[in-house]
Design a protein around this motif. Structure first.
Motif, mmCIF file in Angstrom:
data_model
loop_
_atom_site.group_PDB
_atom_site.id
_atom_site.type_symbol
_atom_site.label_atom_id
_atom_site.label_comp_id
_atom_site.label_asym_id
_atom_site.label_seq_id
_atom_site.Cartn_x
_atom_site.Cartn_y
_atom_site.Cartn_z
ATOM 1 N N SER B 2 0.815 -1.201 0.000
ATOM 2 C CA SER B 2 0.000 0.000 0.000
ATOM 3 C C SER B 2 0.855 1.260 0.000
ATOM 4 O O SER B 2 0.342 2.350 -0.004
ATOM 5 N N ALA B 253 -6.105 -0.078 -5.271
ATOM 6 C CA ALA B 253 -7.084 -0.862 -4.519
ATOM 7 C C ALA B 253 -7.242 -0.312 -3.106
ATOM 8 O O ALA B 253 -8.353 -0.211 -2.588
ATOM 9 N N THR B 254 -6.111 0.078 -2.490
ATOM 10 C CA THR B 254 -6.173 0.626 -1.140
ATOM 11 C C THR B 254 -6.986 1.914 -1.116
ATOM 12 O O THR B 254 -7.833 2.119 -0.237
ATOM 13 N N PHE B 257 -10.514 1.182 -1.582
ATOM 14 C CA PHE B 257 -11.006 0.582 -0.344
ATOM 15 C C PHE B 257 -11.403 1.671 0.653
ATOM 16 O O PHE B 257 -12.394 1.548 1.366
ATOM 17 N N LEU B 258 -10.618 2.755 0.684
ATOM 18 C CA LEU B 258 -10.928 3.859 1.589
ATOM 19 C C LEU B 258 -12.069 4.718 1.050
ATOM 20 O O LEU B 258 -12.495 5.668 1.699
ATOM 21 N N GLY B 259 -12.536 4.401 -0.160
ATOM 22 C CA GLY B 259 -13.675 5.121 -0.714
ATOM 23 C C GLY B 259 -13.316 6.401 -1.439
ATOM 24 O O GLY B 259 -14.169 7.257 -1.653
ATOM 25 N N ILE B 273 -13.425 -5.124 -4.222
ATOM 26 C CA ILE B 273 -13.029 -5.545 -2.876
ATOM 27 C C ILE B 273 -13.669 -4.629 -1.839
ATOM 28 O O ILE B 273 -14.186 -5.089 -0.816
ATOM 29 N N ARG B 277 -16.691 -5.459 1.556
ATOM 30 C CA ARG B 277 -16.211 -5.460 2.938
ATOM 31 C C ARG B 277 -17.304 -5.715 3.975
ATOM 32 O O ARG B 277 -17.043 -6.313 5.010
ATOM 33 N N VAL B 280 -18.320 -9.778 3.817
ATOM 34 C CA VAL B 280 -17.269 -10.747 3.612
ATOM 35 C C VAL B 280 -17.362 -11.918 4.585
ATOM 36 O O VAL B 280 -16.981 -13.040 4.280
ATOM 37 N N GLN B 281 -17.970 -11.667 5.765
ATOM 38 C CA GLN B 281 -18.095 -12.724 6.753
ATOM 39 C C GLN B 281 -19.013 -13.848 6.265
ATOM 40 O O GLN B 281 -18.765 -15.013 6.500
ATOM 41 N N LEU B 287 -14.916 -11.366 -1.739
ATOM 42 C CA LEU B 287 -13.566 -10.818 -1.578
ATOM 43 C C LEU B 287 -12.544 -11.658 -2.335
ATOM 44 O O LEU B 287 -11.635 -11.132 -2.978
ATOM 45 N N ALA B 291 -9.762 -10.122 -5.095
ATOM 46 C CA ALA B 291 -8.490 -10.009 -4.378
ATOM 47 C C ALA B 291 -7.471 -10.991 -4.950
ATOM 48 O O ALA B 291 -6.289 -10.668 -5.068
ATOM 49 N N LEU B 294 -6.094 -9.557 -8.112
ATOM 50 C CA LEU B 294 -5.247 -8.413 -7.754
ATOM 51 C C LEU B 294 -3.884 -8.894 -7.274
ATOM 52 O O LEU B 294 -2.834 -8.443 -7.779
ATOM 53 N N VAL B 295 -3.889 -9.838 -6.326
ATOM 54 C CA VAL B 295 -2.630 -10.311 -5.753
ATOM 55 C C VAL B 295 -1.785 -10.992 -6.825
ATOM 56 O O VAL B 295 -0.574 -10.781 -6.911
#
Lengths: 308, 317
Positions: B2, B253-254, B257-259, B273, B277, B280-281, B287, B291, B294-295
């Motif tokens: 990041s 992506a980070t 992720f923070l919008g 991603i 959030r 995801v559970q 995710l 992800a 991406l990775v």
């Protein structure tokens, strides 16, 4: 040495002024009304706007605003939010937990990273070497928030080993998982840096001399080899400590830690410009001082470096 | 990954590359340049081949997403909300009932666009400033380095949030507008790293005999920089650029992720991603697939950068 420190401190001044001014301009001179959304759904009362404009000198040009802010800052006054809270107090309240988190992350990085690096750097090619290379490669490719999410789901929700979200006043034990997540990327770099550095120095003349003198292997590695190989690693760890203190926004958000990163993020979203400026100024100071200390540490570690 | 500034540690001493061509021992009678030598070495490396296969696949995915999926990535159907992967939809459906496989295929374009242009711009700005500073030295170098320090001193994520939230208030609608803003912000905050790498390479190259010879023959500064120094200083910067390409995709992506990064209509992997959030559970596949892609992409670029560095660095042979 003394003259070098003074010269470095003088060099810090333009960088400090430049960075803080840049932030000030970015935060204040952006398009958009600083009062938008501050008074709920309705637009703010003209009286309130006038009062705030006067209080924060918003009618002056950006330079005079900045220097007035800087003048207060020198006296230790970070200003106050629109609601009348002192930014200095807010920072003092939130900062300790962020510092703990960053320090813990650096300690984790240093311990795991250096051990992995030394084990592979001394042995050379083999199973362990490949294992460390592949796993560090994987860690480098994972964005921090993916690591955080994955570990939170796995350890927090599925296995229930730890609380997925830390409490409002977290202990060091609670911070362990967030700190590992925060430091995971740098951990990989520390391991690789230690490995490369050891491998390069292993073949150097002074190591050969030490071995030829008949010194014990533990002394050759511990005193001769490590001291020289640790210089880039320590530089990296120090820089990382400086940047982690400001880079914990994502980690603090995932684990619900009430630290400085979360505070800044909320402040940006709520347009609490004074808070944002205050935090960033503080972080820049920390970053610059940490970097200065590392430069001075070089001389202690490597006697060949002399500062005139 | 990041923080793209961290990627600089992957590039060790810039000076090591500069004299490479002189010390490389020609195995055949004919002497080869640093680059063709590196290429011969590179072709044989398994990490290079693996990473090139992944990168080629991702590029094809980005250019021709409909080759891999016929579903419309924007089609919503709440009846199939968060359905698990099945034969109909290999990656399942997201919270809005959109096909995740279609989303991943069409999102590749945005992630790669940001990665490509941000690393290109970073290297262009940083490289130009670095080579000028390193060549000129003196007060000009001092000023340029201090300007670099100013940008370097800004914490990356904080700086990006401040700038991007300002642009967010300005209100951008088009997908390319969003991409351009994100690219500009990332390059504005990372160019000092490229500058430092280029500058130290330029300082070492300046001492070399071929530069002195060129100057003695009456070449002007512009010619010395473009014809003699740049080809010899490019190696460490190219390695950094390759790793940065991957890093930038992670950074985007980070930010998303923070919008504050990309958003609809530019739905990158990071946006997918970020959208996952809250669920995801219960539905980890939301995710997992974006992800994973991406990775994999970041991994490929980091691996490629590693391979290129090893091939270009004669010290490791």
């Amino acid at each position: 040495m003394g003259r070098y420190v003074i010269r470095r401190l003088l060099q810090l001044i333009p960088v400090f002024l430049g960075t803080t001014f840049l932030i000030y301009v970015l935060v204040w001179a952006v398009p958009g009304d600083p009062f938008a959304g501050m008074c709920g759904e309705r637009p703010c009362e003209p009286g309130f706007i006038a009062k705030m404009n006067e209080k924060f000198h918003l009618d002056d040009n950006i330079f005079s605003q900045y220097f007035q802010y800087l003048g207060n800052l020198v006296q230790g006054d970070f200003g106050e939010t629109y609601n009348g809270n002192s930014v200095g107090e807010l920072i003092a309240l939130r900062y300790p937990v962020s510092v703990q988190l960053a320090a813990l992350a650096v300690v984790i990085e240093a311990i795991i990273g250096v051990i992995a690096g030394v084990l592979t750097g001394l042995r050379g090619k083999g199973f362990l070497d490949n294992l460390v290379l592949v796993s560090t490669l994987f860690l480098i490719s994972l964005p921090v928030f993916v690591t955080g999410f994955a570990l939170q789901i796995l350890l927090g929700f599925e296995l229930e080993w730890v609380d997925p979200v830390v409490s409002s006043d977290p202990t060091l034990g609670e911070l362990l998982l967030p700190a590992f997540v925060l430091g995971s990327l740098s951990l990989a770099y520390v391991a690789r840096l230690t490995r490369t550095s050891l491998m390069e120095n292993k073949r150097s003349d002074y190591v050969r001399t030490a071995v030829a003198k008949g010194l014990k292997p533990s002394r050759v590695v511990g005193v001769h080899l490590m001291r020289n190989s640790m210089i880039p690693v320590i530089t990296f760890l120090g820089t990382d400590l400086g940047s982690l203190m400001g880079g914990a926004i994502v980690t603090e958000g995932i684990f619900g830690i009430q630290g400085i990163g979360k505070m800044t993020y909320d402040a940006i979203l709520q347009k609490e410009n004074i808070t944002v400026t205050g935090v960033v100024v503080l972080l820049v100071i920390v970053f610059l001082i940490v970097n200065l200390l590392i430069d001075l540490l070089y001389a202690v570690l490597d006697p060949r470096i002399r500062y005139e | 990954m990041s923080d793209p500034t961290a990627a600089s540690t992957a590039v060790d001493s810039a000076g090591a590359y500069v004299t490479a061509a002189e010390h490389a021992e020609p195995t055949t009678g004919k002497s080869r340049s640093l680059w063709s030598d590196a290429w011969r070495n590179l072709r044989k490396r398994p990490t290079f081949i693996i990473s090139m296969v992944i990168i080629t696949f991702m590029i094809i995915l980005a250019v021709f997403p409909s080759m891999f999926t016929s579903a419309d990535p924007t089609h919503q159907d709440l009846q199939r909300q968060m359905l698990k992967p099945s034969a109909d939809a290999w990656f399942g459906y997201d919270f809005q009932g959109r096909d995740i496989m279609a989303g991943v295929a069409h999102g590749a374009k945005w992630s790669l666009l940001v990665g490509f242009f941000a690393s290109l711009l970073t290297v262009l700005i940083g490289g130009t400033v670095g080579v000028i500073g390193g060549y000129a030295g003196g007060w000009l170098d001092g000023i340029l380095s201090r300007i670099g320090d100013v940008f370097f001193g800004l914490p990356f994520v904080l700086g990006a949030i401040v700038i991007l939230s300002a642009f967010r208030a300005a209100g951008l609608k088009s997908a390319f507008g969003l991409v351009i803003v994100v690219v500009l912000v990332i390059s504005a905050l990372t160019w000092p790293v490229a500058m430092r790498i280029m500058r130290s390479a330029a300082i070492s190259a300046k001492q070399q005999d071929y530069v002195k010879a060129a100057r003695a023959l009456g070449a002007n500064s512009f010619r010395i920089i473009t014809k003699h120094m740049l080809p010899n200083c490019m190696a460490p910067v190219m390695v950094y650029a390759t790793i940065l390409f991957g890093a930038t995709i992670g950074v985007e992506a980070t930010l998303s992720f923070l919008g504050i990064g990309l958003r609809a209509p530019a739905i990158s992997w990071g946006v997918m991603i970020a959208e996952s959030r809250d669920y995801v559970q219960h539905a980890p596949h939301l995710l997992l697939f974006p992800a994973g892609f991406l990775v994999l992409t970041v991994l490929a670029f980091v691996m490629l950068g590693d391979a290129v560095r090893d091939a270009l660095d004669p010290k490791l042979r």
